[in-house]
Design a protein around this motif. Structure first.
Motif, PDB file in Angstrom:
ATOM      1  N   PRO A 288       0.792  -1.239   0.000  1.00  0.00           N
ATOM      2  CA  PRO A 288       0.000   0.000   0.000  1.00  0.00           C
ATOM      3  C   PRO A 288       0.820   1.283   0.000  1.00  0.00           C
ATOM      4  N   TYR A 289       1.976   1.287   0.673  1.00  0.00           N
ATOM      5  CA  TYR A 289       2.735   2.539   0.727  1.00  0.00           C
ATOM      6  C   TYR A 289       3.179   2.981  -0.655  1.00  0.00           C
ATOM      7  N   LEU A 290       3.356   2.003  -1.568  1.00  0.00           N
ATOM      8  CA  LEU A 290       3.741   2.347  -2.928  1.00  0.00           C
ATOM      9  C   LEU A 290       2.631   3.082  -3.658  1.00  0.00           C
ATOM     10  N   PHE A 291       1.360   2.752  -3.361  1.00  0.00           N
ATOM     11  CA  PHE A 291       0.235   3.434  -4.011  1.00  0.00           C
ATOM     12  C   PHE A 291       0.241   4.919  -3.645  1.00  0.00           C
ATOM     13  N   PHE A 292       0.379   5.187  -2.331  1.00  0.00           N
ATOM     14  CA  PHE A 292       0.342   6.568  -1.853  1.00  0.00           C
ATOM     15  C   PHE A 292       1.527   7.361  -2.396  1.00  0.00           C
ATOM     16  N   TRP A 293       2.709   6.716  -2.417  1.00  0.00           N
ATOM     17  CA  TRP A 293       3.899   7.418  -2.880  1.00  0.00           C
ATOM     18  C   TRP A 293       3.775   7.791  -4.350  1.00  0.00           C
ATOM     19  N   GLN A 294       3.399   6.845  -5.211  1.00  0.00           N
ATOM     20  CA  GLN A 294       3.397   7.147  -6.636  1.00  0.00           C
ATOM     21  C   GLN A 294       2.327   8.176  -6.985  1.00  0.00           C
ATOM     22  N   ALA A 295       1.148   8.076  -6.355  1.00  0.00           N
ATOM     23  CA  ALA A 295       0.114   9.090  -6.601  1.00  0.00           C
ATOM     24  C   ALA A 295       0.607  10.464  -6.162  1.00  0.00           C
ATOM     25  N   GLY A 296       1.237  10.517  -4.963  1.00  0.00           N
ATOM     26  CA  GLY A 296       1.757  11.787  -4.472  1.00  0.00           C
ATOM     27  C   GLY A 296       2.850  12.356  -5.349  1.00  0.00           C
ATOM     28  N   GLN A 297       3.703  11.474  -5.870  1.00  0.00           N
ATOM     29  CA  GLN A 297       4.787  11.944  -6.736  1.00  0.00           C
ATOM     30  C   GLN A 297       4.278  12.452  -8.079  1.00  0.00           C
ATOM     31  N   GLU A 298       3.191  11.884  -8.573  1.00  0.00           N
ATOM     32  CA  GLU A 298       2.601  12.399  -9.812  1.00  0.00           C
ATOM     33  C   GLU A 298       2.056  13.815  -9.593  1.00  0.00           C
ATOM     34  N   VAL A 299       1.492  14.066  -8.419  1.00  0.00           N
ATOM     35  CA  VAL A 299       1.035  15.423  -8.090  1.00  0.00           C
ATOM     36  C   VAL A 299       2.221  16.369  -8.029  1.00  0.00           C
ATOM     37  N   GLU A 300       3.325  15.903  -7.406  1.00  0.00           N
ATOM     38  CA  GLU A 300       4.540  16.724  -7.347  1.00  0.00           C
ATOM     39  C   GLU A 300       5.046  17.044  -8.750  1.00  0.00           C
TER      40      GLU A 300
END
Length: 434
Positions: A216-228
């Motif tokens: 799950p932590y990978l889901f949050f990270w990649q979505a957040g990085q796309e926003v960045e």
């Protein structure tokens, strides 16, 4: 109706097909997906792959091919949510779903991440101790502090570039394989011809691989990085500018496929290396990545041992900030705090405080009487409890035109994404029952 991920809309409203990126531009398209895939091969993951190789030899090598399309699909869904909506997963949960669901998800994410952080930082400290001797706990503390300082005080542009190039450290394990005298015929047979015995040991091995590769932590990270990435490149979310969809979704697809491909290739090489050395010499029980490195010394030599240990430290330096960052994205979106690695410390104090607290919380676990192996087991249980339901929510979210506009999931992603969710649900049930 979903829009073709390769489609791009012109001013006249005519939809065309975006050409795939040229080979010259592929390196520029790599970023969040590549880093996310590399972070999946954290020291805890290395321990899992090492145990699979030591226990089963090449018998479960095929699981890395099996999990690849599932990983690509669900990580692409997470990236798509971030890029299309301009917000991370937790923010979208807060806007469109009951608050109790968001609170439960973030609570489970924090528990699992802190335990994983503790295991990873501890493994890094142990690896340093194996290489140069000295107090492993001191190394653990220092490495945790270094990770916090880099993530807090380095600019996002520079930090993302560092993470991107840090993925090269994974190829340490390629070097390990080529010093381990792998019988390639046997190894490739185990990779391409599935072998499975319906017993508890093989079932646990399969569940361990799936639980390690889909976290799950990978889901949050990649979505957040796309926003960045949207902020860094001054691009509006795709729900507002669908004409950019073809180019951006093509970039996400390439980035995610390469990132998950590298991740699983390295996992496969770790299985090969430990099968050729540990399993071939009767060593079948490995519980930590540092233990795997130490076990290699007498059977594969000092050079192979050193490469393996250096890989643990390097991948940990990549994975620890990703875990802490994913926790910070989730908590910040829960409380509507300003967030993002592109923010200065004074602009997002709570976001960076969450990174520091999560990392130091993991470090602190190494100074308690908690058995790290049992802690990692319960972390896997929590991840399993969270992964399948969260994947289902993400799929529903990505199918909702009120959230995604015209850019809901195309049918191929829909099929493979739900397949990944179903497989993960079965794996979770198996993990809890076995």
């Amino acid at each position: 109706m979903s829009m073709d991920p390769n489609a791009t809309e012109t001013a006249s409203g005519i939809v065309g097909i975006e050409a795939p990126p040229s080979s010259a531009g592929i390196l520029e398209t790599l970023g969040p997906g590549l880093v996310t895939g590399a972070a999946d091969d954290d020291p805890s993951g290395i321990a899992t792959y090492s145990q699979v190789g030591a226990q089963f030899g090449y018998g479960l090598a095929w699981t890395m091919l099996f999990s690849f399309p599932l990983m690509v699909a669900i990580q692409a869904v997470a990236a798509r949510i971030g890029c299309v909506t301009g917000h991370g997963i937790a923010h979208n949960l807060r806007r469109h779903y009951p608050k109790w669901l968001l609170r439960g998800v973030i609570c489970l994410l924090l528990v699992a991440n802190v335990i994983n952080l503790g295991a990873d930082v501890g493994a890094m400290g142990a690896a340093v101790g194996l290489l140069i001797g000295g107090p492993e706990r001191v190394y653990t503390v220092l490495l945790g502090i270094v990770c916090i300082l880099l993530e807090t005080f380095m600019s996002y542009a520079r930090y993302s570039a560092v993470l991107k190039w840090a993925t090269l450290c994974l190829f340490t394990y390629v070097g390990v394989v080529f010093t381990a005298h792998v019988p390639w015929g046997t190894a490739l047979h185990g990779t391409f011809i599935p072998q499975f015995k319906f017993d508890a040991a093989h079932a646990m091995g399969l569940v361990a691989v799936l639980g390690t590769t889909i976290s799950p932590y990978l889901f949050f990270w990649q979505a957040g990085q796309e926003v960045e990435e949207l902020h860094r490149r001054h691009i509006k979310p795709l729900c507002i500018t669908p004409r950019n969809a073809g180019r951006e979704l093509s970039r996400i697809r390439t980035d995610t496929m390469v990132g998950m491909g590298v991740s699983n290739l390295i996992g496969l090489f770790i299985i090969f290396a430990t099968a050729a050395t540990l399993n071939a010499n009767g060593v079948t029980e490995i519980q930590t990545s540092a233990q795997a490195a130490e076990a290699l010394r007498p059977v594969a030599g000092e050079f192979t041992f050193a490469l393996f240990a250096i890989g643990i430290i390097s991948t940990g330096m990549l994975a620890v900030p990703v875990m802490a960052g994913s926790a910070a994205y989730g908590v910040s979106e829960l409380f509507s705090w300003r967030q993002g690695l592109d923010c200065k410390l004074r602009e997002a104090k709570a976001f960076y405080a969450t990174i520091a607290v999560a990392t130091l919380g993991g470090v602190a676990l190494n100074f308690t009487s908690i058995d790290p192996i049992k802690a990692l087991y319960w972390s896997a249980v929590v991840n399993g409890m969270l992964a399948a339901p969260l994947m289902a929510v993400m799929m529903v979210m990505a199918m909702n035109p009120h959230i995604m506009g015209r850019l809901t999931l195309p049918r191929p992603m829909l099929i493979v994404g739900w397949m990944a969710t179903f497989v993960m649900a079965l794996a979770t049930i198996g993990f809890l029952v076995i």
